[in-house]
Design an enzyme around this catalytic site. Sequence first.
Site, PDB file in Angstrom:
ATOM      1  N   LYS A 283     -14.112  52.133  35.973  1.00  0.00           N
ATOM      2  CA  LYS A 283     -14.266  51.462  34.685  1.00  0.00           C
ATOM      3  C   LYS A 283     -14.485  52.497  33.583  1.00  0.00           C
ATOM      4  CE  LYS A 283     -15.938  46.777  35.525  1.00  0.00           C
ATOM      5  NZ  LYS A 283     -17.041  45.824  35.315  1.00  0.00           N
ATOM      6  N   GLU A 369     -22.370  31.296  41.652  1.00  0.00           N
ATOM      7  CA  GLU A 369     -23.212  30.301  40.974  1.00  0.00           C
ATOM      8  C   GLU A 369     -23.715  29.222  41.923  1.00  0.00           C
ATOM      9  OE1 GLU A 369     -20.328  32.056  37.982  1.00  0.00           O
ATOM     10  OE2 GLU A 369     -20.142  31.157  39.985  1.00  0.00           O
ATOM     11  N   ARG A 397     -19.874  25.474  37.431  1.00  0.00           N
ATOM     12  CA  ARG A 397     -19.319  25.842  38.732  1.00  0.00           C
ATOM     13  C   ARG A 397     -20.266  25.477  39.878  1.00  0.00           C
ATOM     14  NH1 ARG A 397     -16.529  31.581  38.670  1.00  0.00           N
ATOM     15  NH2 ARG A 397     -14.747  30.390  39.415  1.00  0.00           N
TER      16      ARG A 397
END
Length: 634
Positions: A283, A369, A397
């Site tokens: 990243k 979640e 979710r």
Amino acid sequence: MNASERFPLLSTIESPADVRRLPATQLRPLACELREFLIETVSRMGGHFAAGLGTVELTIALHYVFDTPQDRIVWDVGHQAYPHKVLTGRRDRLHTIRHKGGLLPFPGRQECEYDTFGVGHSSTSISAALGMAIAAQRSGSPRKIVAVIGDGALSAGLAFEALNHAGATDLDLLVILNDNEMSISEAVGAISNYCASLLSGRLYSQLRERSKRVLRNLPSAWELARRSEVFVKGMVLPGTIFEEIGFNYIGPVDGHDVDTLTATLRNVRDLRGPQLLHVVTQKGKGYAPAESDPIKWHGPGKFNRETGEIFKEPAPGLTYSQVFGRWICDMAQSDPHIVAITPAMREGSGLVEYSKRFPDRYFDVAIAEQHAVTLAAGLACEQWRPVVAIYSTFLQRAYDQLIHDVALQRLPVVFAIDRGGLVGGDGATHQGSYDLTYLRCIPNMVVMAPADENECRQMLYTATRCGCPAAVRYPRGTGPGVPVENTMTELPIGRAQTRRTGRLKLAVLAFGAMVSLCERIAERHDLTLINMRFVKPLDEELILRLAQTHRALVTVEENVIAGGAGSAVNECLQAHCICIPVLNCGIPDRFIGHGSREDNLQEAGLDQRTLELAILKWWRSQLRVIRASACVSA
């Protein structure tokens, strides 16, 4: 110097077909220009940053090897897809991304034919790609299907469900695991690249499949060979788990070596059955500050590219996330049973300090979640006090777990719901437009919406004292600037607060962040204003009293009108056979796109000017009806 001079190769790319016409020797220079273009553009306009820098070479290699858009590339989440947008004809509009009328913040089917699947929430790519692979097989299409998923997104159950399904099929599907974890960087190099090229080659594949067909007829030999293959590959490569569920694992490959990537992708492209290519990236690649702190540079906004200074407008006060962060630290200090849970949103939810001070009572469950909510339920069963810090859009979710595992058992789990309402730049996929609707219909729930920062703190404390599931829903950003008291006071459940009583017989019942906005309207026109505080249970006693003393009511909420807090008021009045005009103001029945939060509010009709005009226009129409009825009665 104009763009064509600064980016001589990139300026010639209007579509992936232009990429495929380049000689292979030009791919590295193209990657350098694309990375430089991303740094320059995002530094001026803001947007997601570190993830895109990490996928520059991978994006080029994919479009170079595959015949897009005939071949399908499904990106997961979309933070990593800025290079994809640039190479697919949107280079000159990248500076508009996340702004009203500009490019979508994530891939979207309505924006471009190369965006094969709309995304925003993570971990959907493998399921969607599998569906496309099934469709291609059924129709006899030769198109290739590729899913690109990050290692973080792979932590979600949905991704593993899709892998489990795909591994049991003979479908031609390529899953690319974009792994940007630093812990496996030592696996990248000449040896691993050689292994990847070898394992993706036709010779290895043919020998492997022919051997399987022969040895399956010899059960003992087959089992020995299968175990030997798993043992040998497990010793050299970290792909045993994928092999066990039916994928041919290839990698890890250096995700910044575009030559190796293209060679490996060419080999993998023509293999039969489910394939998993493990690509290791970094990243923030190519921009030192982002390389050293990719979390900070995930979506930094505008910045000085030379110094690395991120331009942040000074906040006028505490954000609601900061209010929550301070509150939970204070609670944990006084209550050893407080536990915080977050599904990979530590920074956004305000849990950084808590995670450092109370690491043994902090659980980041990654992008999971559903697990976060049921984990909280299990803790609550054992007399702990779990607090789930989650964005409104992500709690969607885990709806089944909210109902089945928490509310049905009346477990005292606290839900600190951040980003309730309209959030701005991330657009339709991230708007917290629905929580009041989907929460208030669940039995045993207490649902609160604070009007200001101090009320948020007191409501969070109240939620821990309810003895049942309780949600405190607050917006993104700062509040109206009300000082936050250090003391914590339990609010009476289901009791609203009268902010002012007006002479005009019109009462405004405001929920949450809309209270301060409605306060200005009420003062200008001498209206009664109620800070409702609780969406469930409602202050029915006050509502019935207002219906007797006022000619009409207005409800205002930063939530969809359909089934929202205003609907709860309507239901209360109908249940008591009270007929009084009610205007419900909230988010209309359509998806609100990207832009600033102010843009979103205006589009929804919830900015002060639009809301004020709507209320006054409706009130005048009601007065005409009232007067006409009076004339008829006379």
